[in-house]
Design a protein around this motif. Structure first.
Motif, PDB file in Angstrom:
ATOM      1  N   UNK A 196       0.863  -1.177   0.000  1.00  0.00           N
ATOM      2  CA  UNK A 196       0.000   0.000   0.000  1.00  0.00           C
ATOM      3  C   UNK A 196       0.899   1.227   0.000  1.00  0.00           C
ATOM      4  N   UNK A 197       0.647   2.170  -0.916  1.00  0.00           N
ATOM      5  CA  UNK A 197       1.469   3.376  -1.027  1.00  0.00           C
ATOM      6  C   UNK A 197       0.580   4.602  -0.897  1.00  0.00           C
ATOM      7  N   UNK A 198       0.937   5.474   0.013  1.00  0.00           N
ATOM      8  CA  UNK A 198       0.251   6.749   0.218  1.00  0.00           C
ATOM      9  C   UNK A 198       1.075   7.838  -0.454  1.00  0.00           C
ATOM     10  N   UNK A 199       0.440   8.640  -1.302  1.00  0.00           N
ATOM     11  CA  UNK A 199       1.137   9.704  -2.023  1.00  0.00           C
ATOM     12  C   UNK A 199       0.518  11.058  -1.707  1.00  0.00           C
ATOM     13  N   UNK A 200       1.376  12.020  -1.381  1.00  0.00           N
ATOM     14  CA  UNK A 200       0.984  13.435  -1.341  1.00  0.00           C
ATOM     15  C   UNK A 200       2.087  14.200  -2.046  1.00  0.00           C
ATOM     16  N   UNK A 201       2.879  15.007  -1.328  1.00  0.00           N
ATOM     17  CA  UNK A 201       4.007  15.658  -1.983  1.00  0.00           C
ATOM     18  C   UNK A 201       5.124  14.653  -2.271  1.00  0.00           C
ATOM     19  N   UNK A 202       5.118  13.535  -1.550  1.00  0.00           N
ATOM     20  CA  UNK A 202       6.033  12.433  -1.802  1.00  0.00           C
ATOM     21  C   UNK A 202       5.213  11.143  -1.761  1.00  0.00           C
ATOM     22  N   UNK A 203       5.831  10.019  -1.504  1.00  0.00           N
ATOM     23  CA  UNK A 203       5.102   8.756  -1.398  1.00  0.00           C
ATOM     24  C   UNK A 203       5.716   7.931  -0.275  1.00  0.00           C
ATOM     25  N   UNK A 204       4.867   7.126   0.351  1.00  0.00           N
ATOM     26  CA  UNK A 204       5.268   6.390   1.533  1.00  0.00           C
ATOM     27  C   UNK A 204       4.650   4.994   1.457  1.00  0.00           C
ATOM     28  N   UNK A 205       5.465   3.980   1.639  1.00  0.00           N
ATOM     29  CA  UNK A 205       4.969   2.613   1.725  1.00  0.00           C
ATOM     30  C   UNK A 205       4.451   2.390   3.142  1.00  0.00           C
ATOM     31  N   UNK A 206       3.178   1.997   3.249  1.00  0.00           N
ATOM     32  CA  UNK A 206       2.528   1.891   4.546  1.00  0.00           C
ATOM     33  C   UNK A 206       2.524   0.464   5.065  1.00  0.00           C
ATOM     34  N   UNK A 207       2.481   0.365   6.362  1.00  0.00           N
ATOM     35  CA  UNK A 207       2.331  -0.933   7.019  1.00  0.00           C
ATOM     36  C   UNK A 207       0.840  -1.196   7.213  1.00  0.00           C
ATOM     37  N   UNK A 208       0.171  -1.509   6.126  1.00  0.00           N
ATOM     38  CA  UNK A 208      -1.281  -1.697   6.130  1.00  0.00           C
ATOM     39  C   UNK A 208      -1.624  -3.088   5.624  1.00  0.00           C
ATOM     40  N   UNK A 209      -2.807  -3.547   5.995  1.00  0.00           N
ATOM     41  CA  UNK A 209      -3.280  -4.882   5.637  1.00  0.00           C
ATOM     42  C   UNK A 209      -4.420  -4.782   4.631  1.00  0.00           C
ATOM     43  N   UNK A 210      -4.395  -5.637   3.604  1.00  0.00           N
ATOM     44  CA  UNK A 210      -5.466  -5.726   2.616  1.00  0.00           C
ATOM     45  C   UNK A 210      -6.239  -7.019   2.861  1.00  0.00           C
ATOM     46  N   UNK A 211      -7.549  -6.911   3.023  1.00  0.00           N
ATOM     47  CA  UNK A 211      -8.391  -8.089   3.209  1.00  0.00           C
ATOM     48  C   UNK A 211      -9.433  -8.162   2.094  1.00  0.00           C
ATOM     49  N   UNK A 212      -9.612  -9.338   1.526  1.00  0.00           N
ATOM     50  CA  UNK A 212     -10.695  -9.600   0.589  1.00  0.00           C
ATOM     51  C   UNK A 212     -11.875 -10.100   1.415  1.00  0.00           C
ATOM     52  N   UNK A 213     -13.006  -9.396   1.383  1.00  0.00           N
ATOM     53  CA  UNK A 213     -14.083  -9.644   2.336  1.00  0.00           C
ATOM     54  C   UNK A 213     -15.238 -10.467   1.765  1.00  0.00           C
ATOM     55  N   UNK A 214     -15.570 -10.311   0.492  1.00  0.00           N
ATOM     56  CA  UNK A 214     -16.678 -11.080  -0.085  1.00  0.00           C
ATOM     57  C   UNK A 214     -16.342 -11.444  -1.528  1.00  0.00           C
TER      58      UNK A 214
END
Length: 296
Positions: A209-227
């Protein structure tokens, strides 16, 4: 020229991200035989368009266009050409002597894409709002302004909204060793969130997961497939949750378009995202992709 093997799916090694350059988005004619794609999304109100240029080595070019209203396809067309010119210095492609894509850099990246046929014609302009990034496996500009016009069935549609661009290289062996990928984004005015799941097989995958504003940051986030649901003989995900590191999002498919391609099964989703990104409440309509390789 920098050799950038922008392979969307490889061996799921660690990702190291860095700033992209305009040269990275040019044609990689120095690589062995491969398929190279330039992919653009534009979303404005109820209308959205996906435009993709595919070069099959140095042999042929294919144009693919899908035009949607409220996520439902109004037009889906592809055409192959054998006369084209692609620059290995800048993003530039001409087909049958007509310029299809060109990018210039002047503090920001400005892309012009244009195409005309008996079925659909358009001129669209893209400008990056956040910087583009690359890894050994990906290149993307995750947040762009998109404007211009589309002429379809005698009607002109004015586009003034948001856009996205990426560029990938595929090798012919990939369908035999990799399962596929899913990626999506949440594009807001000054920030964006890009998320992806890269699948080696049914059991091994890697998320980022990458968050971008003036730069970009790789986040420590979880992706779940729910249905899930059955679509064209496959069990495909239809809702998702991303959480962690300041992100708490629920993403639901509002429309799904199945596109059958050689060696690939591909679903394009229009999705609605709701939740919080870095403490800010958001609601957003965007596009997500799910692709499975099918070697046989």
């Amino acid at each position: 020229m920098k050799i950038l093997p922008i392979v969307i799916m490889l061996l799921l090694a660690n990702f190291d991200f860095s700033d992209m350059s305009i040269e990275d988005d040019a044609f990689h004619d120095e690589l062995p035989f491969h398929i190279e794609t330039w992919y653009f999304e534009a979303i404005s109100g109820n209308e959205s368009m996906v435009f993709m240029i595919t070069l099959i080595g140095k042999m042929a070019a294919m144009i693919g266009i899908q035009f949607y209203e409220k996520g439902m396809p109004l037009y889906d067309g592809r055409k192959i050409y054998f006369s084209f010119n692609a620059s290995n210095k800048i993003p530039y492609i001409a087909i049958n002597g007509k310029e299809i894509m060109k990018c210039v850099e002047n503090g920001k990246l400005f892309y012009k894409i244009s195409y005309s046929s008996e079925n659909i014609s358009f001129n669209l302009f893209f400008q990056n709002r956040t910087i583009g990034w690359k890894s050994k496996k990906w290149i993307a500009i995750p947040n762009m302004k998109a404007n211009g016009s589309i002429l379809f069935q005698g009607m002109e549609y004015k586009m003034n909204g948001k856009g996205y661009h990426d560029h990938n290289i595929f090798y012919i062996w990939q369908p035999f060793v990799e399962r596929g990928y899913m990626d999506g984004k949440v594009i807001l005015e000054n920030v964006s969130l890009f998320w992806a799941r890269l699948m080696r097989n049914a059991f091994i995958h890697k998320d980022f997961v990458i968050y971008s504003n003036s730069s970009y940051h790789v986040l420590n986030a979880t992706i779940e497939f729910k249905s899930y649901k059955i679509n064209n003989g496959h069990l495909i995900p239809t809702s998702f949750k991303i959480h962690g590191d300041g992100i708490n999002l629920t993403i639901n498919a509002t429309a799904i378009h199945f596109i059958s391609l050689p060696f690939i099964k591909y679903w394009r989703y229009h999705v609605y995202s709701k939740g919080k990104i870095k403490g800010k409440k958001i609601e957003s309509f965007d596009i997500t992709e799910y692709m499975l390789f099918k070697p046989f």
